[in-house]
Design a protein around this motif. Structure first.
Motif, PDB file in Angstrom:
ATOM      1  N   GLU A   1       0.701   5.295   1.064  1.00 22.14           N
ATOM      2  CA  GLU A   1      -0.025   6.396   1.696  1.00 22.14           C
ATOM      3  C   GLU A   1       0.225   7.671   0.892  1.00 22.14           C
ATOM      4  OE1 GLU A   1      -0.336   5.307   6.372  1.00 22.14           O
ATOM      5  OE2 GLU A   1       1.581   6.137   5.708  1.00 22.14           O
TER       6      GLU A   1
ATOM      7  N   THR B   1      -4.288   9.086   3.283  1.00 20.35           N
ATOM      8  CA  THR B   1      -4.222   9.313   4.727  1.00 20.35           C
ATOM      9  C   THR B   1      -3.274  10.431   5.119  1.00 20.35           C
ATOM     10  OG1 THR B   1      -2.541   7.566   4.870  1.00 20.35           O
ATOM     11  CG2 THR B   1      -4.828   6.934   5.279  1.00 20.35           C
TER      12      THR B   1
ATOM     13  N   GLN C   1      -2.729  -1.124  -3.113  1.00 21.82           N
ATOM     14  CA  GLN C   1      -3.714  -0.228  -2.503  1.00 21.82           C
ATOM     15  C   GLN C   1      -3.106   1.160  -2.320  1.00 21.82           C
ATOM     16  OE1 GLN C   1      -4.685  -0.511   1.798  1.00 21.82           O
ATOM     17  NE2 GLN C   1      -6.785  -0.971   1.151  1.00 21.82           N
TER      18      GLN C   1
ATOM     19  N   TYR D   1       0.854  -1.184   0.000  1.00 19.83           N
ATOM     20  CA  TYR D   1       0.000   0.000   0.000  1.00 19.83           C
ATOM     21  C   TYR D   1       0.892   1.237   0.000  1.00 19.83           C
ATOM     22  CZ  TYR D   1       0.924   0.447   5.050  1.00 19.83           C
ATOM     23  OH  TYR D   1       1.533   0.578   6.263  1.00 19.83           O
TER      24      TYR D   1
ATOM     25  N   ASN E   1     -12.670   2.114  -5.252  1.00 23.28           N
ATOM     26  CA  ASN E   1     -12.775   2.367  -3.823  1.00 23.28           C
ATOM     27  C   ASN E   1     -12.855   1.040  -3.072  1.00 23.28           C
ATOM     28  OD1 ASN E   1     -13.969   2.863  -1.164  1.00 23.28           O
ATOM     29  ND2 ASN E   1     -14.418   4.926  -1.894  1.00 23.28           N
ATOM     30  N   GLY E   2     -12.018   0.885  -2.027  1.00 20.23           N
ATOM     31  CA  GLY E   2     -11.948  -0.377  -1.310  1.00 20.23           C
ATOM     32  C   GLY E   2     -13.232  -0.744  -0.585  1.00 20.23           C
TER      33      GLY E   2
ATOM     34  N   LYS F   1     -10.118   7.865   2.305  1.00 18.57           N
ATOM     35  CA  LYS F   1     -10.548   6.735   1.495  1.00 18.57           C
ATOM     36  C   LYS F   1      -9.349   5.904   1.050  1.00 18.57           C
ATOM     37  CE  LYS F   1     -14.742   8.939  -0.314  1.00 18.57           C
ATOM     38  NZ  LYS F   1     -15.510   9.287  -1.539  1.00 18.57           N
ATOM     39  N   SER F   2      -9.626   4.675   0.657  1.00 20.23           N
ATOM     40  CA  SER F   2      -8.612   3.786   0.110  1.00 20.23           C
ATOM     41  C   SER F   2      -9.084   3.274  -1.245  1.00 20.23           C
ATOM     42  CB  SER F   2      -8.354   2.594   1.049  1.00 20.23           C
ATOM     43  OG  SER F   2      -7.797   3.029   2.271  1.00 20.23           O
TER      44      SER F   2
ATOM     45  N   ARG G   1      -3.790   4.568  -0.017  1.00 19.70           N
ATOM     46  CA  ARG G   1      -4.498   5.085   1.146  1.00 19.70           C
ATOM     47  C   ARG G   1      -4.319   6.596   1.224  1.00 19.70           C
ATOM     48  NH1 ARG G   1      -2.482   0.568   5.662  1.00 19.70           N
ATOM     49  NH2 ARG G   1      -3.312  -1.281   4.553  1.00 19.70           N
TER      50      ARG G   1
END
Length: 226
Positions: A92, A195, A191, A90, A117-118, A166-167, A193
């Motif tokens: 960020e 964040t 992924q 993932y 969108n996860g 959102k992820s 993220r």
């Protein structure tokens, strides 16, 4: 980076001898596109692993008719996605635009990818393509999905603006072998993220990138081969 000796380049790449380098020029430096930490390489590969975590590269079945010696298969399809050498990683990101230098480094796998969108599969993010194998496009092109052949490269911008908290998952639904395989067997790649806080103002992408001169179809030079 393998030596391309006869019969083993696929094994060298499998062992990790693959990577990227970037060639830049003044035209690229002058463009207001994501740079520095907002420019990220993504080298996508597929792998098989033994139970102990070591790499598995299958051999052809020596029991087939007519018989063949046990030799490594020419086309390889793994069940695990790696990006930059990591299994389903993932990243960020901030709620802003990022530039991704994407390479399909799989042995034989085609990729058909979307960014979903996860938690809500109805929400997707588009890809803004700014370049391909031979450099920049004349202008950005917005795509709903990406289709990549083995060794193909894409220069992509993804805009995460307004997506804080959102992820998004980079998914793949291309079968292997393509196109007549038995279904998508590498469904998730990585992924993203959203964040991180926005650290600096973001800029709009330019409407034009570089001039790409076209060949004159009326100019047909004649060459004499002796």
């Amino acid at each position: 980076y393998p030596d391309h000796a006869l019969g083993i380049p696929r094994l060298n790449v499998m062992a990790g001898l693959a990577g990227m380098y970037f060639v830049r020029d003044g035209a690229e430096d002058a463009l207001p596109i994501p740079k520095g930490k907002y420019e990220v390489p993504l080298m996508i590969q597929d792998r098989l692993f033994n139970p102990d975590g070591s790499l598995l590269y299958p051999v052809q079945d020596p029991g087939v008719s007519p018989p063949i010696p046990p030799v490594w298969i020419p086309e390889f399809f793994g069940d695990t996605a790696l990006v930059n050498g990591k299994v389903f990683p993932y990243l960020e990101v901030e709620p802003r635009k990022y530039r991704f230098r994407m390479l399909n480094a799989c042995n034989a796998r085609f990729l058909h990818m979307t960014l979903v969108n996860g938690r809500d599969s109805h929400e997707t993010l588009p890809f803004i393509q700014i370049g391909a194998d031979q450099g920049f496009l004349p202008r950005p092109v917005t795509l709903a999905d990406l289709f990549m052949a083995p060794a193909e490269r894409f220069d992509i911008v993804i805009d995460f603006t307004g997506k804080s908290g959102k992820s998004f998952v980079l998914t793949n639904d291309a079968p292997s072998p393509f196109p007549g395989g038995g279904g998508a067997d590498l469904p998730q790649i990585m992924q993203f993220r959203v964040t991180r806080p926005l650290s600096s103002p973001d800029r709009a992408l330019p409407s034009n990138l570089v001039s790409v001169p076209l060949l004159d179809p009326s100019h047909r030079p004649t060459r004499q081969l002796l």
